[in-house]
Write a protein that holds these residues in place. Structure first.
Motif, mmCIF file in Angstrom:
data_model
loop_
_atom_site.group_PDB
_atom_site.id
_atom_site.type_symbol
_atom_site.label_atom_id
_atom_site.label_comp_id
_atom_site.label_asym_id
_atom_site.label_seq_id
_atom_site.Cartn_x
_atom_site.Cartn_y
_atom_site.Cartn_z
ATOM 1 N N TRP A 118 -43.950 -8.281 13.327
ATOM 2 C CA TRP A 118 -43.769 -8.172 14.658
ATOM 3 C C TRP A 118 -43.224 -6.586 14.752
ATOM 4 C CZ3 TRP A 118 -39.309 -7.119 17.586
ATOM 5 C CH2 TRP A 118 -39.532 -7.080 19.046
ATOM 6 N N VAL A 137 -36.424 -9.389 25.525
ATOM 7 C CA VAL A 137 -36.955 -10.698 25.165
ATOM 8 C C VAL A 137 -36.490 -11.789 25.907
ATOM 9 C CG1 VAL A 137 -37.060 -12.149 23.027
ATOM 10 C CG2 VAL A 137 -36.658 -9.821 22.544
ATOM 11 N N GLU A 145 -40.232 -17.988 18.459
ATOM 12 C CA GLU A 145 -40.579 -16.785 18.626
ATOM 13 C C GLU A 145 -39.568 -15.659 19.239
ATOM 14 O OE1 GLU A 145 -44.165 -19.324 18.856
ATOM 15 O OE2 GLU A 145 -42.015 -19.401 19.909
ATOM 16 N N THR A 146 -38.526 -16.249 19.744
ATOM 17 C CA THR A 146 -37.553 -15.434 20.200
ATOM 18 C C THR A 146 -36.543 -14.891 19.103
ATOM 19 O OG1 THR A 146 -37.290 -16.851 22.189
ATOM 20 C CG2 THR A 146 -35.314 -15.694 21.776
ATOM 21 N N ALA A 202 -38.306 -12.343 17.357
ATOM 22 C CA ALA A 202 -38.245 -10.956 18.100
ATOM 23 C C ALA A 202 -36.987 -10.504 17.838
ATOM 24 C CB ALA A 202 -38.632 -11.141 19.366
ATOM 25 N N VAL A 260 -32.476 -4.911 21.120
ATOM 26 C CA VAL A 260 -33.073 -6.316 21.695
ATOM 27 C C VAL A 260 -32.015 -6.460 23.230
ATOM 28 C CG1 VAL A 260 -33.437 -8.391 21.366
ATOM 29 C CG2 VAL A 260 -33.957 -7.034 19.407
ATOM 30 N N PRO A 313 -31.875 -9.424 25.314
ATOM 31 C CA PRO A 313 -31.952 -10.745 25.898
ATOM 32 C C PRO A 313 -32.023 -11.056 27.433
ATOM 33 C CG PRO A 313 -30.115 -10.577 24.130
ATOM 34 C CD PRO A 313 -30.402 -9.351 24.801
ATOM 35 N N TRP A 323 -41.970 -5.984 26.393
ATOM 36 C CA TRP A 323 -41.790 -7.252 26.880
ATOM 37 C C TRP A 323 -42.154 -8.444 25.895
ATOM 38 C CZ3 TRP A 323 -38.678 -9.686 30.430
ATOM 39 C CH2 TRP A 323 -38.997 -11.160 30.812
ATOM 40 N N VAL A 324 -41.338 -9.286 25.605
ATOM 41 C CA VAL A 324 -41.779 -10.508 24.578
ATOM 42 C C VAL A 324 -41.291 -11.705 25.542
ATOM 43 C CG1 VAL A 324 -41.216 -11.769 22.491
ATOM 44 C CG2 VAL A 324 -41.020 -9.122 22.571
ATOM 45 N N GLY A 325 -42.453 -12.763 25.359
ATOM 46 C CA GLY A 325 -42.258 -13.915 26.214
ATOM 47 C C GLY A 325 -43.204 -14.061 27.320
ATOM 48 N N GLN A 370 -46.786 -6.146 26.560
ATOM 49 C CA GLN A 370 -46.128 -7.328 26.115
ATOM 50 C C GLN A 370 -46.541 -7.211 24.537
ATOM 51 O OE1 GLN A 370 -46.838 -11.292 27.770
ATOM 52 N NE2 GLN A 370 -47.018 -10.598 29.881
ATOM 53 N N VAL A 399 -45.702 -12.397 19.674
ATOM 54 C CA VAL A 399 -44.957 -12.793 18.200
ATOM 55 C C VAL A 399 -46.004 -13.959 17.671
ATOM 56 C CG1 VAL A 399 -43.081 -13.822 17.335
ATOM 57 C CG2 VAL A 399 -42.711 -12.537 19.232
#
Length: 471
Positions: free
Chosen positions: A41, A53, A60-61, A64, A75, A77, A99-101, A111, A114
């Motif tokens: 990732w 994230v 997945e969190t 990341a 990172v 959160p 962005w992750v999620g 985005q 993951v």
């Protein structure tokens, strides 16, 4: 590249390939799978970040977060329940570039998906002074401020707890805390990964989930421990644990005593802030005292000073402003030079904004926030915390918050907001006032008792007293 023991995640990188280093959301990740997926990732990131994230309790969190730390990409959160305004502020203030999620309204960053079924090679280790995690304060005095914790600061903070709690690779940590703050993420995820132990995340911190998940260490906020104390079967299921740790807010003495009676061991209380990691804690091999948060952890130093700047007497009663220093303390707020300057003394100590007392052994007791928990009434300086502890000893009181409200005669009058465990009426209010006046001192009695259905709390479970005072 071959990992070295200087890395923040040394236990994860250098330890044996445990098949179940992490269990979360019904998914079990081996050490090899977690590191491989995180490295893959990290290689897919479009730039050097920071990367935001969405901190849902999902594998997945964790991938990341670990990937960002491996790659040296900060990172950020983001609380899953954050509204559009808060998300927009965090993304703009942190200058996040990815962005992750799951998709969120108003988030137009690229985005980065993951995947758990891929593997990649480890990137070069980041510099110790590189930002690792960017956390945001609760925003009780304005918009939330960004706190960048470096790899060095994170490692120092965790090493202090590893020493204080005798934390080893043999430990299995269990908790169901949110993954967007110091307690749940930095301690609750990075802790076991640094020491080489295991993590079992329960999704939600319910008593029955804690009871059915085997571990040697359990983390919880006072609300969690209060619910466990009300569930004797679940509490007794934790009796084989090595440590029961409470933090993020004061643990009421009656809950402390109840948990100790049901589990056979007193909880470990500790103190810290987003800006400082954990600086005070009871030790695994030392005294645990209800209402006290112990001694400075390794590397941390504290001092308690009065309004005149002089040290307060180490008598366990005199109240002063708590200041801390050490390698786990952050350097500056993101883009807030004035706020940073106001938060540090001329000789470099961080002003926590909390009031504390210290005894002759160095044990600390947190009285509360200077802004809302120091009550100046009739010429007396009174800590709200001891009044709250006194009232919680009454069975009629389920929850309570005490603060000072402006008063033309007294300066501030003491008001207690009480969530009753049964019927609320004027005779009960008078009985509670009388209880405090005899249990503590006459001048510490509430001048007013207000019964409420619930107390306003933030995401960490802390009571937002300013909301009560403003209402």
């Amino acid at each position: 590249m071959t990992p070295t023991t200087t890395h923040l995640l040394t236990g994860l990188l250098d330890g044996p390939d445990l098949p179940d280093v992490v269990e979360i959301d019904g998914v079990t990740l081996s050490r090899e799978r977690l590191v491989g997926a995180a490295a893959a990732w990290a290689a897919s990131l479009p730039d050097e970040g920071p990367v935001a994230v969405l901190a849902e309790p999902r594998p997945e969190t964790l991938v990341a977060v670990v990937g960002g730390l491996l790659a040296g990409v900060p990172v950020v959160p983001v609380p899953p329940d954050a509204g559009p305004g808060e998300v927009r502020h965090v993304l703009t203030d942190s200058a996040a570039t990815a962005w992750v999620g799951s998709a969120r309204d108003g988030v137009d960053l690229p985005q980065v998906p993951v995947r758990l079924d891929v593997s990649g090679g480890l990137p070069p280790s980041p510099a110790p002074d590189a930002a690792g995690i960017i956390l945001y304060t609760s925003g009780t005095t304005g918009a939330p401020k960004g706190v960048a914790l470096t790899h060095r600061a994170l490692a120092a903070g965790l090493d202090g707890l590893i020493d204080a709690w005798d934390w080893t690779a043999a430990d299995v940590l269990v908790h169901g805390l949110p993954l967007f703050h110091t307690h749940g993420l930095c301690l609750g995820v990075l802790g076991p990964l640094r020491v080489g132990g295991r993590l079992r995340h329960t999704g939600r911190p319910r008593p029955e989930r804690y009871a059915e998940t085997s571990g040697s260490m359990y983390f919880g906020v006072p609300t969690v421990w209060s619910r466990i104390a009300e569930d004797p079967a679940s509490a007794r299921a934790l009796s084989s644990a090595r440590l029961l740790v409470s933090g993020s807010a004061p643990l009421p003495a009656p809950v402390f005593d109840r948990v100790a009676a049901l589990t056979g061991q007193a909880p470990v209380e500790r103190y810290g802030m987003t800006e400082t990691m954990i600086t005070l804690s009871a030790r695994a091999d030392g005294e645990r005292r209800a209402g006290w948060v112990g001694l400075p952890v390794r590397g941390a130093r504290t001092r308690v000073r009065g309004e005149d700047g002089a040290p307060v007497a180490p008598d366990g009663q005199s109240i002063g402003r708590l200041e801390v220093t050490g390698p786990m303390v952050f350097d500056a707020y993101l883009g807030r030079p004035e706020a940073t300057a106001e938060s540090f003394t001329d000789d470099g100590w961080f002003v926590t904004g909390d009031l504390a007392a210290v005894d002759e052994t160095g044990f600390h007791r947190i009285v509360g926030r200077e802004s809302v928990d120091l009550i100046k009434s009739g010429g007396y300086r009174i800590g709200a915390g001891e009044i709250e502890t006194s009232l919680l000893a009454r069975p009629e009181v389920a929850e309570v918050a005490v603060a000072g409200v402006a008063d033309a005669d007294l300066g501030q009058r003491i008001v207690a907001w009480v969530v009753p465990s049964g019927t609320a009426d004027e005779p009960l209010a008078r009985a509670l006032v009388e209880h405090v006046s005899t249990d503590l001192s006459w001048h510490k009695r509430p001048r007013e008792v207000r019964f409420v259905a619930e107390l306003p709390r933030n995401a960490m479970g802390k009571v937002v007293k300013k909301s009560l005072i403003e209402e």
